[in-house]
Design an enzyme around this catalytic site. Structure first.
Site, mmCIF file in Angstrom:
data_model
loop_
_atom_site.group_PDB
_atom_site.id
_atom_site.type_symbol
_atom_site.label_atom_id
_atom_site.label_comp_id
_atom_site.label_asym_id
_atom_site.label_seq_id
_atom_site.Cartn_x
_atom_site.Cartn_y
_atom_site.Cartn_z
ATOM 1 N N ASP A 27 -3.745 2.331 -5.055
ATOM 2 C CA ASP A 27 -2.402 1.712 -4.218
ATOM 3 C C ASP A 27 -1.914 0.734 -3.754
ATOM 4 O O ASP A 27 -1.349 0.903 -3.458
ATOM 5 C CB ASP A 27 -1.765 3.065 -3.948
ATOM 6 C CG ASP A 27 -3.126 4.002 -2.543
ATOM 7 O OD1 ASP A 27 -4.413 3.576 -2.871
ATOM 8 O OD2 ASP A 27 -2.822 4.575 -1.785
ATOM 9 N N GLU A 28 -2.796 -0.290 -3.908
ATOM 10 C CA GLU A 28 -3.062 -0.612 -3.125
ATOM 11 C C GLU A 28 -3.121 -2.881 -3.874
ATOM 12 O O GLU A 28 -4.418 -2.430 -4.665
ATOM 13 C CB GLU A 28 -4.102 -0.291 -2.572
ATOM 14 C CG GLU A 28 -4.289 -1.286 -0.701
ATOM 15 C CD GLU A 28 -5.925 -1.329 -0.128
ATOM 16 O OE1 GLU A 28 -6.007 -1.453 0.517
ATOM 17 O OE2 GLU A 28 -6.264 -0.269 -0.903
ATOM 18 N N ASP A 40 0.698 -1.428 -0.033
ATOM 19 C CA ASP A 40 0.096 -0.313 0.097
ATOM 20 C C ASP A 40 0.926 0.505 0.315
ATOM 21 O O ASP A 40 1.705 1.655 1.186
ATOM 22 C CB ASP A 40 -1.114 -0.014 1.498
ATOM 23 C CG ASP A 40 -2.163 1.289 1.430
ATOM 24 O OD1 ASP A 40 -1.964 1.804 0.287
ATOM 25 O OD2 ASP A 40 -2.667 1.603 1.920
#
Ligand SMILES: [Mg+2]
Length: 406
Positions: A113-114, A23
């Site tokens: 983003d993860e 993350d």
């Protein structure tokens, strides 16, 4: 397996902690600080009317996501407010997922983003999950210029909790024997599915830590929160989470590209770069058990213009010599333009991908010829530098570049 025989879900049933939750830290703000050095070390708030993302410097002053701009300014008067640049974030996200895809074929994207990554079964090729996580964080830093936190655990839930606890720019591995000792002292808000409303209900009954939930019978939680949430939260408090990493996102292409150094761009030098690219891309294809039909050569010239040449085969393949033969043809066809305009970057992409099971019926198009198989095994065991082609000896292979968006 899906009805058409694709592997879309994957579960290694082992006692090992092989699930990574990766993350990015304060993603949008980190991109702004990366691209504008004057913002580094300062409180940065992305978003004008409302806070989309606050840098850790701003978070330390109490600024949170979704907060109104005026409240954020009151808490942190010296914050720098930046208008969002979505295209920069999209490009950074693509580059980060490229690193994920280079790490393991089993990637489940959760947001820009993860992602969850399963690295079970890669020990011999890539090392322990912890070593892989260390390398992943280093690669995201060096290839994309962003900090990323990684949690490693046996379940998705715990991996996500571990990455959150490790932030910012952290790494936390939770070995199977330490799971409950790690989880139980945490505040209940760390549990997936416990939002502000549920937390308030539980706090009102004196339930503050995950251990408090774990000590309750499931029935009591169900009576308090309803069947679904009660069971779910009870299971997570005991780290029972059987959900596997789902690789639903199918890659449509696999590619690699190299920026050329200052060495002369003679035909043999360019051929050496191409051979290196073909070796790398076909090895990744075979590792992901994919085959492709379309070979694309991408070039960038001195004036930053680009050109793409492609050839589509009748049968999909991951065979190095077949793909090299086609790539050489595409390069030869581009030589007049290269001679005229100069070339600064060479990329090779295999598209029109399929799973390699389809080729087994299509002899003599071997997806992994005997020589390729041996080369892959040697490189797995001794590293990619262990074996190289004579044509690459002493040659500048160019600098490997993160792949640009298609
Ligand atoms: Mg994030």
């Amino acid at each position: 397996l899906t009805t058409d025989g694709r592997v879309c879900e994957h579960l290694f049933v082992t006692g090992d902690a092989t699930i990574l939750h990766a993350d990015l830290d304060a993603f949008f703000a980190a991109v702004e600080q990366r691209d504008d050095p004057s913002l580094r070390g300062r409180p940065v708030i992305v978003g004008i009317g409302v806070v989309m993302c606050a840098s850790y410097e701003a978070r330390a002053r109490g600024v949170r996501g979704a907060m109104g701009g005026s409240e954020a300014r009151r808490l942190c008067p010296d914050a720098v407010f930046v208008a969002p640049r979505l295209s920069a974030y999209t490009e950074a996200s693509k580059a980060v997922f490229e690193v994920f895809d280079d790490t393991t074929p089993f990637v489940e994207g959760i947001s820009v983003d993860e992602a969850f990554l399963d690295v079970g079964g890669l020990r011999r090729i890539a090392g322990t999950p912890e070593e892989i996580a260390v390398r992943l964080r280093r690669d995201v830093r060096s290839r994309v210029g962003l900090p990323i936190s990684v949690g490693v655990a046996r379940t998705k839930f715990l991996a996500k909790v571990a990455s959150a606890v490790s932030k910012p720019d952290g790494l936390m591995v939770v070995p199977p024997g330490d799971e409950l000792a790690f989880l139980h002292p945490l505040p209940i808000e760390r549990v997936w599915g416990i939002g502000a409303k549920t937390a308030a209900k539980l706090h009102a009954r004196g339930i503050h830590r995950v251990s408090d939930i774990a000590a309750m019978p499931e029935d009591a939680l169900v009576a308090m929160l309803g069947t679904g949430p009660g069971r779910h939260i009870h299971a997570l408090a005991h780290n029972r989470d059987a959900r596997p990493v789902r690789t639903g996102r199918r890659r449509r292409s696999i590619g690699s590209q190299r920026a050329l150094g200052r060495s002369p761009r003679t035909a043999p030098a360019l051929d050496a770069v191409l051979v290196g690219l073909v070796d790398r891309v076909t090895r990744r294809l075979r590792a992901a058990r994919r085959v492709g039909r379309t070979v694309m050569l991408r070039l960038r010239f001195d004036d930053f213009t680009r050109a793409t040449r492609s050839h589509t085969l009748d049968q999909p393949t991951a065979d190095t010599s077949t793909i090299l033969w086609i790539a050489r043809g595409l390069l030869a066809a581009s030589m007049p333009r290269i001679g005229r305009d100069g070339v600064t970057l060479v990329g090779l992409t295999i598209a029109n991908l399929d799973d390699d099971g389809v080729v087994q019926l299509m002899l003599p198009f071997h997806h992994r010829g005997p020589v390729d198989g041996v080369l892959d095994d040697v490189k797995d065991k001794f590293g990619t530098a262990a074996l190289t082609r004579a044509v690459l000896l002493g040659r500048d292979e160019g600098i490997e570049m993160p792949r640009l968006p298609d």
